[in-house]
Design an enzyme around this catalytic site. Structure first.
Site, PDB file in Angstrom:
ATOM      1  CG  HIS A  84      45.103  54.504  70.755  1.00  0.00           C
ATOM      2  ND1 HIS A  84      43.988  55.050  70.433  1.00  0.00           N
ATOM      3  CD2 HIS A  84      45.934  55.369  71.826  1.00  0.00           C
ATOM      4  CE1 HIS A  84      43.675  55.817  71.528  1.00  0.00           C
ATOM      5  NE2 HIS A  84      44.595  55.916  72.302  1.00  0.00           N
ATOM      6  CB  CYS A 137      40.767  52.139  65.666  1.00  0.00           C
ATOM      7  SG  CYS A 137      39.294  52.168  66.520  1.00  0.00           S
TER       8      CYS A 137
END
Length: 267
Positions: A84, A137
């Site tokens: 993440h 991301c």
């Protein structure tokens, strides 16, 4: 003889006790780390792999510190991260964060600021070639990521958790930034090359086997058949992804043109 060391981090989840109950479960990140380590080993690197519970701040910084102690001028570090990505507000108003956000790698025990990545890279000797590949991301400039929603397929720390964690950890991050700024004020940005999974305003997709970015990278590399420099490599990966996920080529410091023109993963 030059030396190549590589560090590959893959987190399929984080410690929910450190993230207010959020585990952030993903599918393909450990596979990404294993596959990038295999690529690195075939290219002549000595790889180190840190998977899910071992992907802590202390273990990542220790591995980078050990690499910095071994590598000298002309050597190369390959740093890959799959997991993440997140961001925290930068209330200090530093000039290097025009969006007033610090990008983060969401490690197992806490978020790792882009400032901390830079600090770790500053420890390397001059003229060590540093390549970072980030499959997360909002990673377009994560070695130096903005909001959105998480539909379950992206590698993004969701906004509710971002806000909650920031309010909890604001004092810690403020003090950490002050310490990092004092330590790095005279050194400037390290010379490093980043190829990231997407732009700052995009999300990176997870997948059943590999993340979309890592899958495209491996396909372009084609077990070493790829010819060309890092800019060609970036463009070829870009062509293999949809417009919603456009990988970024980002430089800090002043990497030598000869480095950028080298075939990727050249030791």
């Amino acid at each position: 003889m030059t030396t190549g060391l590589s560090l590959h981090i893959g987190l399929n989840e984080v410690d929910p006790a450190r993230y207010e109950g959020w585990a952030g479960t993903l599918v393909a990140c450990e596979n990404d780390a294993h596959d990038m380590a295999r690529l690195a080993r075939a290219a002549g690197f000595e790889p180190t792999v840190l998977l899910t519970p071992d992907g802590t701040v202390s273990q990542v910084t220790a591995a980078l510190g050990e690499a910095a102690a071994r590598l000298g001028s002309g050597d190369i570090l390959l740093f890959t991260y799959s997991g993440h990505g997140g961001q925290v507000p930068d209330d200090s108003g530093a000039d290097d964060e025009p969006d007033a956000l610090d990008e983060t790698l969401v490690l197992y025990d806490r978020q790792f600021l882009d400032d901390e990545v830079q600090q770790a890279f500053r420890a390397f000797a001059d003229d060590v070639r540093i390549v970072a590949l980030l499959d997360c991301c909002h990673s377009g400039s994560s070695i130096e990521i903005p909001g959105g929603t998480d539909d379950g397929s992206g590698r993004y720390l969701p906004e509710p958790q971002q806000r909650q964690l920031y309010e909890r950890d604001r004092g810690f991050f403020d003090e950490l930034r002050r310490s990092l700024a004092e330590d790095g004020s005279a050194d400037g940005a390290p010379d490093a090359l980043l190829v990231s999974a997407c732009q700052d305003n995009q999300v990176a997709s997870d997948g059943p086997v590999n993340g979309a970015f890592t899958e495209a990278l491996l396909r372009v590399w084609d077990d070493g058949a790829f010819q060309g420099g890092y800019r060609d490599f970036h463009r070829s990966i870009q062509r293999g992804l949809p417009p919603t996920q456009s990988p970024n080529l980002y430089l800090t410091g002043s990497p030598e043109p000869e480095f950028l023109a080298q075939r990727p993963f050249t030791v």
